[in-house]
Design a protein around this motif. Structure first.
Motif, PDB file in Angstrom:
ATOM      1  N   PHE A  84       0.866  -1.182   0.000  1.00  0.00           N
ATOM      2  CA  PHE A  84       0.000   0.000   0.000  1.00  0.00           C
ATOM      3  C   PHE A  84       0.900   1.228   0.000  1.00  0.00           C
ATOM      4  CE2 PHE A  84      -2.453  -3.420   1.660  1.00  0.00           C
ATOM      5  CZ  PHE A  84      -3.725  -3.219   1.169  1.00  0.00           C
ATOM      6  N   TYR A  85       0.446   2.299  -0.683  1.00  0.00           N
ATOM      7  CA  TYR A  85       1.285   3.476  -0.887  1.00  0.00           C
ATOM      8  C   TYR A  85       0.599   4.747  -0.422  1.00  0.00           C
ATOM      9  CZ  TYR A  85       3.694   0.226  -3.965  1.00  0.00           C
ATOM     10  OH  TYR A  85       4.364  -0.865  -4.459  1.00  0.00           O
ATOM     11  N   TYR A  86       1.414   5.698   0.029  1.00  0.00           N
ATOM     12  CA  TYR A  86       0.939   7.054   0.273  1.00  0.00           C
ATOM     13  C   TYR A  86       0.775   7.747  -1.081  1.00  0.00           C
ATOM     14  CZ  TYR A  86       2.261   6.642   5.217  1.00  0.00           C
ATOM     15  OH  TYR A  86       2.361   6.263   6.525  1.00  0.00           O
ATOM     16  N   PRO A  87       0.047   8.864  -1.148  1.00  0.00           N
ATOM     17  CA  PRO A  87      -0.079   9.596  -2.418  1.00  0.00           C
ATOM     18  C   PRO A  87       1.268  10.050  -2.990  1.00  0.00           C
ATOM     19  CG  PRO A  87      -1.773  10.328  -0.898  1.00  0.00           C
ATOM     20  CD  PRO A  87      -0.853   9.412  -0.120  1.00  0.00           C
ATOM     21  N   ASN A  88       2.302  10.178  -2.128  1.00  0.00           N
ATOM     22  CA  ASN A  88       3.626  10.574  -2.632  1.00  0.00           C
ATOM     23  C   ASN A  88       4.406   9.411  -3.244  1.00  0.00           C
ATOM     24  OD1 ASN A  88       4.622   9.065  -0.474  1.00  0.00           O
ATOM     25  ND2 ASN A  88       5.443  10.816   0.645  1.00  0.00           N
ATOM     26  N   GLY A  89       3.800   8.219  -3.270  1.00  0.00           N
ATOM     27  CA  GLY A  89       4.440   7.060  -3.894  1.00  0.00           C
ATOM     28  C   GLY A  89       5.247   6.188  -2.945  1.00  0.00           C
ATOM     29  N   LYS A  90       5.441   6.620  -1.720  1.00  0.00           N
ATOM     30  CA  LYS A  90       6.197   5.827  -0.736  1.00  0.00           C
ATOM     31  C   LYS A  90       5.294   4.740  -0.147  1.00  0.00           C
ATOM     32  CE  LYS A  90       9.827   8.635  -0.672  1.00  0.00           C
ATOM     33  NZ  LYS A  90      11.199   8.318  -0.786  1.00  0.00           N
ATOM     34  N   VAL A  91       5.888   3.617   0.222  1.00  0.00           N
ATOM     35  CA  VAL A  91       5.137   2.508   0.810  1.00  0.00           C
ATOM     36  C   VAL A  91       4.607   2.923   2.180  1.00  0.00           C
ATOM     37  CG1 VAL A  91       5.294   0.140   1.698  1.00  0.00           C
ATOM     38  CG2 VAL A  91       6.456   0.751  -0.423  1.00  0.00           C
ATOM     39  N   SER A  92       3.311   2.691   2.432  1.00  0.00           N
ATOM     40  CA  SER A  92       2.718   2.981   3.746  1.00  0.00           C
ATOM     41  C   SER A  92       2.644   1.722   4.610  1.00  0.00           C
ATOM     42  CB  SER A  92       1.334   3.599   3.599  1.00  0.00           C
ATOM     43  OG  SER A  92       0.436   2.687   2.996  1.00  0.00           O
ATOM     44  N   LYS A  93       2.364   0.586   3.985  1.00  0.00           N
ATOM     45  CA  LYS A  93       2.318  -0.683   4.712  1.00  0.00           C
ATOM     46  C   LYS A  93       2.425  -1.819   3.712  1.00  0.00           C
ATOM     47  CE  LYS A  93      -2.714  -0.368   4.879  1.00  0.00           C
ATOM     48  NZ  LYS A  93      -3.861  -0.166   5.747  1.00  0.00           N
ATOM     49  N   GLN A  94       2.816  -2.970   4.237  1.00  0.00           N
ATOM     50  CA  GLN A  94       2.905  -4.146   3.378  1.00  0.00           C
ATOM     51  C   GLN A  94       2.785  -5.395   4.220  1.00  0.00           C
ATOM     52  OE1 GLN A  94       6.628  -3.573   1.388  1.00  0.00           O
ATOM     53  NE2 GLN A  94       7.844  -4.141   3.171  1.00  0.00           N
ATOM     54  N   GLY A  95       2.140  -6.397   3.631  1.00  0.00           N
ATOM     55  CA  GLY A  95       1.968  -7.656   4.336  1.00  0.00           C
ATOM     56  C   GLY A  95       1.076  -8.601   3.553  1.00  0.00           C
ATOM     57  N   HIS A  96       0.769  -9.714   4.187  1.00  0.00           N
ATOM     58  CA  HIS A  96       0.000 -10.787   3.544  1.00  0.00           C
ATOM     59  C   HIS A  96      -1.476 -10.749   3.920  1.00  0.00           C
ATOM     60  CE1 HIS A  96       4.029 -12.443   3.000  1.00  0.00           C
ATOM     61  NE2 HIS A  96       3.484 -13.127   2.016  1.00  0.00           N
ATOM     62  N   PHE A  97      -2.284 -11.176   2.963  1.00  0.00           N
ATOM     63  CA  PHE A  97      -3.714 -11.353   3.161  1.00  0.00           C
ATOM     64  C   PHE A  97      -4.082 -12.810   2.914  1.00  0.00           C
ATOM     65  CE2 PHE A  97      -3.959  -6.787   2.289  1.00  0.00           C
ATOM     66  CZ  PHE A  97      -4.984  -6.384   3.124  1.00  0.00           C
ATOM     67  N   ASN A  98      -5.172 -13.215   3.551  1.00  0.00           N
ATOM     68  CA  ASN A  98      -5.820 -14.482   3.244  1.00  0.00           C
ATOM     69  C   ASN A  98      -7.312 -14.190   3.230  1.00  0.00           C
ATOM     70  OD1 ASN A  98      -6.653 -17.081   2.912  1.00  0.00           O
ATOM     71  ND2 ASN A  98      -5.906 -17.840   4.874  1.00  0.00           N
ATOM     72  N   GLN A  99      -7.917 -14.205   2.061  1.00  0.00           N
ATOM     73  CA  GLN A  99      -9.344 -13.918   1.900  1.00  0.00           C
ATOM     74  C   GLN A  99      -9.735 -12.582   2.542  1.00  0.00           C
ATOM     75  OE1 GLN A  99     -11.347 -15.779  -0.144  1.00  0.00           O
ATOM     76  NE2 GLN A  99      -9.387 -16.751  -0.595  1.00  0.00           N
ATOM     77  N   ASN A 100      -9.039 -11.520   2.163  1.00  0.00           N
ATOM     78  CA  ASN A 100      -9.292 -10.138   2.603  1.00  0.00           C
ATOM     79  C   ASN A 100      -8.946  -9.871   4.065  1.00  0.00           C
ATOM     80  OD1 ASN A 100     -10.084  -8.923   0.209  1.00  0.00           O
ATOM     81  ND2 ASN A 100     -12.222  -9.487   0.483  1.00  0.00           N
ATOM     82  N   LYS A 101      -8.341 -10.817   4.755  1.00  0.00           N
ATOM     83  CA  LYS A 101      -7.950 -10.610   6.154  1.00  0.00           C
ATOM     84  C   LYS A 101      -6.432 -10.614   6.252  1.00  0.00           C
ATOM     85  CE  LYS A 101     -12.096 -12.511   8.170  1.00  0.00           C
ATOM     86  NZ  LYS A 101     -12.673 -13.480   9.074  1.00  0.00           N
ATOM     87  N   LYS A 102      -5.906  -9.659   7.042  1.00  0.00           N
ATOM     88  CA  LYS A 102      -4.464  -9.609   7.244  1.00  0.00           C
ATOM     89  C   LYS A 102      -4.031 -10.872   7.984  1.00  0.00           C
ATOM     90  CE  LYS A 102      -4.353  -4.596   7.717  1.00  0.00           C
ATOM     91  NZ  LYS A 102      -5.718  -4.275   8.184  1.00  0.00           N
ATOM     92  N   ASN A 103      -3.041 -11.541   7.442  1.00  0.00           N
ATOM     93  CA  ASN A 103      -2.483 -12.746   8.040  1.00  0.00           C
ATOM     94  C   ASN A 103      -0.989 -12.747   7.823  1.00  0.00           C
ATOM     95  OD1 ASN A 103      -4.331 -14.923   9.233  1.00  0.00           O
ATOM     96  ND2 ASN A 103      -5.487 -14.179   7.475  1.00  0.00           N
ATOM     97  N   GLY A 104      -0.240 -12.913   8.892  1.00  0.00           N
ATOM     98  CA  GLY A 104       1.204 -12.932   8.781  1.00  0.00           C
ATOM     99  C   GLY A 104       1.820 -11.636   9.267  1.00  0.00           C
TER     100      GLY A 104
END
Length: 160
Positions: free
Chosen positions: A52-72
């Motif tokens: 996921f990115y901020y409007p300035n193009g920098k990463v805001s968050k990152q991680g894994h999903f499983n069926q629309n739920k954050k996992n990992g």
């Protein structure tokens, strides 16, 4: 020949009413056209790794999903790319140890979560030195230590 048989058996095992959903790489954009998010989808569900990115193009968050739920394990960043916090999710709920950083990316707090509530220990740091420990049960503080020696004495089996 064996590969063809395995593929046919795999397809046969799904039966008439079941389908194999394929994954596709997906992009989401802000109104101004800059990228907002990217990652894998299976049907309408987010799966696997996402950025996921901020409007300035920098990463805001990152991680894994499983069926629309954050996992990992997930990482969260400031708009100038400094790591702010990191921790583990299970079915969209915070679990295990989480680490919070200050703007200089020094650890300022580590805490444990269970089912999206503080459960276990919270460790507070100044200049990368532990100065206070707290214990939580069901999101309520039940103990506090202002030096590491008394904390270790009172909690000899604590896994830090």
């Amino acid at each position: 020949m064996i590969q063809k048989i395995c593929i046919l058996l795999l397809l046969f095992s799904f039966g008439k009413n079941q389908t194999i959903s394929k994954k596709e790489y997906h992009y989401e954009y802000y109104a101004n056209g800059t990228i907002k998010a990217e990652g894998w989808k299976s049907g309408n569900a987010k799966v696997d790794f996402w950025h996921f990115y901020y409007p300035n193009g920098k990463v805001s968050k990152q991680g894994h999903f499983n069926q629309n739920k954050k996992n990992g394990y997930w990482h969260f960043y400031s708009e100038n790319s400094k790591l702010l916090k990191e921790g583990h999710f299970v079915n969209d709920k915070a679990e295990k140890w989480w680490i919070i950083y200050d703007i200089a990316t020094q650890i300022i707090q580590k805490y444990q979560y269970k089912n999206n509530k503080r459960e276990g220990y919270s460790l507070l740091y100044k200049n990368n030195t532990l100065f206070k420990a707290e214990r939580y049960i069901n999101d309520k503080k039940t103990g506090e230590w202002t030096d590491i020696f008394s904390f270790k004495r009172d909690n000899p089996n604590a896994s830090l």
